[in-house]
Design an enzyme around this catalytic site. Structure first.
Site, mmCIF file in Angstrom:
data_model
loop_
_atom_site.group_PDB
_atom_site.id
_atom_site.type_symbol
_atom_site.label_atom_id
_atom_site.label_comp_id
_atom_site.label_asym_id
_atom_site.label_seq_id
_atom_site.Cartn_x
_atom_site.Cartn_y
_atom_site.Cartn_z
ATOM 1 N N LYS A 117 0.819 -1.225 0.000
ATOM 2 C CA LYS A 117 0.000 0.000 0.000
ATOM 3 C C LYS A 117 0.847 1.267 0.000
ATOM 4 O O LYS A 117 0.451 2.281 -0.576
ATOM 5 C CB LYS A 117 -0.945 0.008 1.199
ATOM 6 C CG LYS A 117 -2.073 -1.018 1.091
ATOM 7 C CD LYS A 117 -3.026 -0.877 2.267
ATOM 8 C CE LYS A 117 -3.813 -2.125 2.559
ATOM 9 N NZ LYS A 117 -4.982 -2.334 1.741
ATOM 10 N N GLU A 201 -3.167 6.972 8.505
ATOM 11 C CA GLU A 201 -3.886 7.965 7.695
ATOM 12 C C GLU A 201 -5.111 8.456 8.444
ATOM 13 O O GLU A 201 -5.543 7.869 9.435
ATOM 14 C CB GLU A 201 -4.226 7.409 6.299
ATOM 15 C CG GLU A 201 -5.124 6.216 6.267
ATOM 16 C CD GLU A 201 -5.307 5.632 4.862
ATOM 17 O OE1 GLU A 201 -4.400 5.718 4.008
ATOM 18 O OE2 GLU A 201 -6.382 5.073 4.630
ATOM 19 N N HIS A 236 -14.769 -4.370 7.512
ATOM 20 C CA HIS A 236 -14.034 -3.880 6.345
ATOM 21 C C HIS A 236 -14.046 -4.860 5.174
ATOM 22 O O HIS A 236 -13.214 -4.768 4.277
ATOM 23 C CB HIS A 236 -12.583 -3.522 6.696
ATOM 24 C CG HIS A 236 -12.469 -2.572 7.851
ATOM 25 N ND1 HIS A 236 -13.006 -1.312 7.826
ATOM 26 C CD2 HIS A 236 -11.879 -2.706 9.057
ATOM 27 C CE1 HIS A 236 -12.760 -0.709 8.974
ATOM 28 N NE2 HIS A 236 -12.085 -1.535 9.747
ATOM 29 N N ARG A 293 -6.224 -7.851 -9.956
ATOM 30 C CA ARG A 293 -6.838 -9.141 -10.309
ATOM 31 C C ARG A 293 -8.308 -8.930 -10.606
ATOM 32 O O ARG A 293 -8.822 -7.825 -10.454
ATOM 33 C CB ARG A 293 -6.707 -10.089 -9.117
ATOM 34 C CG ARG A 293 -7.314 -9.447 -7.867
ATOM 35 C CD ARG A 293 -7.426 -10.366 -6.697
ATOM 36 N NE ARG A 293 -7.619 -9.645 -5.454
ATOM 37 C CZ ARG A 293 -8.770 -9.201 -4.997
ATOM 38 N NH1 ARG A 293 -9.875 -9.372 -5.692
ATOM 39 N NH2 ARG A 293 -8.849 -8.560 -3.850
HETATM 40 P P1 ADP Z 1 -7.858 -4.091 2.590
HETATM 41 O O1 ADP Z 1 -6.736 -4.143 1.608
HETATM 42 O O2 ADP Z 1 -7.554 -4.778 3.871
HETATM 43 O O3 ADP Z 1 -9.167 -4.494 1.990
HETATM 44 P P2 ADP Z 1 -8.482 -1.255 2.203
HETATM 45 O O4 ADP Z 1 -7.453 -0.198 2.280
HETATM 46 O O5 ADP Z 1 -8.942 -1.654 0.842
HETATM 47 O O6 ADP Z 1 -7.968 -2.555 3.004
HETATM 48 O O7 ADP Z 1 -9.732 -0.825 3.063
HETATM 49 C C1 ADP Z 1 -10.799 -1.692 3.354
HETATM 50 C C2 ADP Z 1 -11.949 -0.913 3.960
HETATM 51 O O8 ADP Z 1 -11.532 -0.280 5.180
HETATM 52 C C3 ADP Z 1 -12.471 0.225 3.111
HETATM 53 O O9 ADP Z 1 -13.391 -0.210 2.150
HETATM 54 C C4 ADP Z 1 -13.106 1.120 4.157
HETATM 55 O O10 ADP Z 1 -14.362 0.615 4.556
HETATM 56 C C5 ADP Z 1 -12.143 0.988 5.323
HETATM 57 N N1 ADP Z 1 -11.129 2.061 5.282
HETATM 58 C C6 ADP Z 1 -9.915 2.010 4.706
HETATM 59 N N2 ADP Z 1 -9.259 3.173 4.843
HETATM 60 C C7 ADP Z 1 -10.074 3.991 5.517
HETATM 61 C C8 ADP Z 1 -9.969 5.354 6.012
HETATM 62 N N3 ADP Z 1 -8.882 6.085 5.814
HETATM 63 N N4 ADP Z 1 -11.016 5.870 6.676
HETATM 64 C C9 ADP Z 1 -12.131 5.128 6.904
HETATM 65 N N5 ADP Z 1 -12.288 3.868 6.495
HETATM 66 C C10 ADP Z 1 -11.271 3.289 5.816
#
Ligand code: ADP
Length: 497
Positions: A117, A201, A236, A293
């Site tokens: 990331k 973040e 999530h 993917r």
């Molecule tokens: P992963 O790779 O584990 O799926 P992501 O970065 O794609 O993680 O985030 C998954 C979920 O977590 C997002 O869809 C959202 O619901 C929540 N999320 C991620 N970053 C944030 C953020 N900065 N603020 C609020 N919710 C977040």
């Protein structure tokens, strides 16, 4: 090069879904399977099948050596990784290419950049892609974490750099929690991903998760296929997805799509990929990550665009030039997908694997089911307990919702508890219907007692109907199958009598 024989390095619904498109293209299909899957529909569907090991994923679907050996054995010329398992493993992509076969996906280089990331944030920041305020470097130290969090302003989110599947994320509400959450996040990241690096973040409090499907060929052409709204999540993890988003206006759709293409460009992306954004209440969007993917929820995009994404993936991997231009992408109607899990929504979504005593699919206009099971099959305990994806398409959002409700009521699954009652609750909820919902929908509106209350009511109806049937001498009593979806027939009989 034209692919003649494709090995699918995956299982269940996605293996079947990929093989179906391959077969339509005249490509021979090969399944690899574990002990637990020896009788699965995807194995029987394939033209050839190779047993690659015991049921545990680490003995079979995650074994690069065994998958490559199987492909060489059957002389496959390409491998599709599906999602999960080895799909975002750059070493696997390298190994496939190294063995002289085609990997159906992007380059190992793109996988590497987007799989981290932080590397992804650094790559896209050169293209002015909006990022959630926060660090772009790994943090291990508590003191530094506190400084960063103080400067961003609480609440903040600690995330594992190598994260995925919603794991390794910690919300920190105030400064006095930072030490504890930092320690937890680092140790969770170490145990889940073997890499303890985390970053911080801003935590967006009421966001939507919006993602854009992109397609790119190996000649530098890229298009996007508009967005999906995947905001209905649990821990999530997505549980209901739809396309297009109910809240995006044309202008925003265009901007978010163009931004997704910049993300793809930043890592010289080709094949199918998904760029994920988090969108705040003011509809400002920020890049989250790119999944390199095919995505679980890809069918909703297929339904609204009429484009078979797996076929596009195969054509791109063969080196063909993308036949589609951005202007060819026309959104038609609306599509919703629910993930049907063998989990008990009235008991904290606890996995409820077992035998599918009865399993009858919903049919009719605008209904698609991508599944990997049949009546009488056991759901193995070794894998994710997803039974199926139920997808509906309608001329507009409200028709897609009504079709979903109708399809859920037709879907008959007994023997295991499923998330169907939860899905019925969710798509009928006014917040969902309004389109305004955010990622906190489940915690804000769902409680198991809502299902229990309903069940209690249904159980009451059923027991009174069973009592009525008892006096119906014209029909054998074994008509009472115990299947909850037979309820409507009983009601009918009651009115008849
Ligand atoms: P992963 O790779 O584990 O799926 P992501 O970065 O794609 O993680 O985030 C998954 C979920 O977590 C997002 O869809 C959202 O619901 C929540 N999320 C991620 N970053 C944030 C953020 N900065 N603020 C609020 N919710 C977040």
């Amino acid at each position: 090069m034209k692919i003649k024989k494709l090995l699918v390095a995956n299982r269940s619904e996605i293996a079947l879904r990929i093989m179906r498109s391959a077969r339509e293209m005249g490509i021979e299909t090969v399944a690899v399977f574990s002990e637990a899957d020896c009788n699965a529909p995807f194995v029987r569907f394939a033209d050839e099948a190779v047993h690659i090991g015991a049921s545990s994923p680490s003995d079979s679907y995650l074994r690069i050596d065994k998958v490559i050996d199987a492909a060489l054995l059957v002389q496959a010329d390409a491998i599709h990784p599906g999602y999960g398992f080895l799909s975002e493993n750059a070493d696997f992509a390298d190994a496939v290419n190294g063995a002289g076969m085609i990997f159906i996906g992007p380059s190992a280089e793109s996988i590497k950049i987007m799989g981290d990331k932080l590397a992804a944030k650094r790559a896209v920041s050169k293209y002015n892609v909006p990022l959630v305020p926060g660090t772009t470097e790994a943090i291990i130290d508590r003191e530094e974490a506190r400084k960063v969090a103080d400067s961003i302003g609480y609440p903040v989110l600690i995330k594992a750099s190598a994260g995925g599947g919603g794991k390794g994320m910690r919300v920190v509400q105030s400064a006095d929690e930072i030490n504890e959450q930092m320690d937890r996040a680092v140790s969770e990241a170490k145990s889940a991903f073997g890499n303890g690096s985390v970053f911080i973040e801003k935590y967006i409090t009421s966001p939507k998760h919006i993602e854009v499907q992109v397609l790119g060929d190996q000649h530098g052409n890229r298009i996007h296929l508009s967005e999906r709204d995947c905001s209905i999540q649990r821990r999530h993890q997505k549980v209901i997805e739809e396309a297009p988003s109910a809240v995006l206006k044309e202008d925003l759709r265009k901007r978010i799509g163009e931004t997704a293409l910049l993300v793809a460009k930043s890592c010289r992306y080709y094949n199918a990929g998904t760029v994920e954004f988090i969108v705040n209440e003011k509809l400002d969007f920020y890049f989250l990550e790119m999944n390199t993917r095919l995505q679980v929820e890809h069918p909703v995009t297929e339904m609204i665009t009429g484009i078979d994404l797996v076929k596009e993936q195969i054509k791109i991997a063969q080196g063909q030039v993308l036949e589609l231009n951005q202007d060819d992408i026309i959104i038609s109607g609306h599509s919703i997908e629910i993930r049907v899990y063998a989990e008990d929504p009235s008991n904290n979504f606890l996995p409820n694997v077992g035998k599918l005593n009865s399993y009858k699919l919903p049919l009719g206009p605008g209904v698609r089911v991508d599944d990997g099971f049949e009546e009488g099959m056991e759901i193995p305990i070794n894998y994710d307990p997803m039974i199926a994806k139920l997808i509906t398409h309608g001329c507009d959002r409200s028709e897609a919702i009504e079709r979903m409700k109708r399809a859920i009521s037709e879907y008959e699954i007994t023997g295991v508890k499923t998330t169907l009652p939860f899905a019925a609750f969710a798509v009928s909820h006014e917040e969902f219907v309004s389109g305004r919902f955010n990622t906190h929908f489940i915690e804000n509106y769902f409680s198991p007692s809502l299902l229990n209350e309903k069940m209690d009511h249904d159980e009451l109806v059923i027991s009174s109907l069973v009592a009525a049937l008892h006096y119906d001498k014209t029909k054998p009593s074994n008509d009472v199958s115990g299947s909850s979806t037979s309820k409507s027939k009983w009601k009918q009989r009651l009115t008849d009598s």
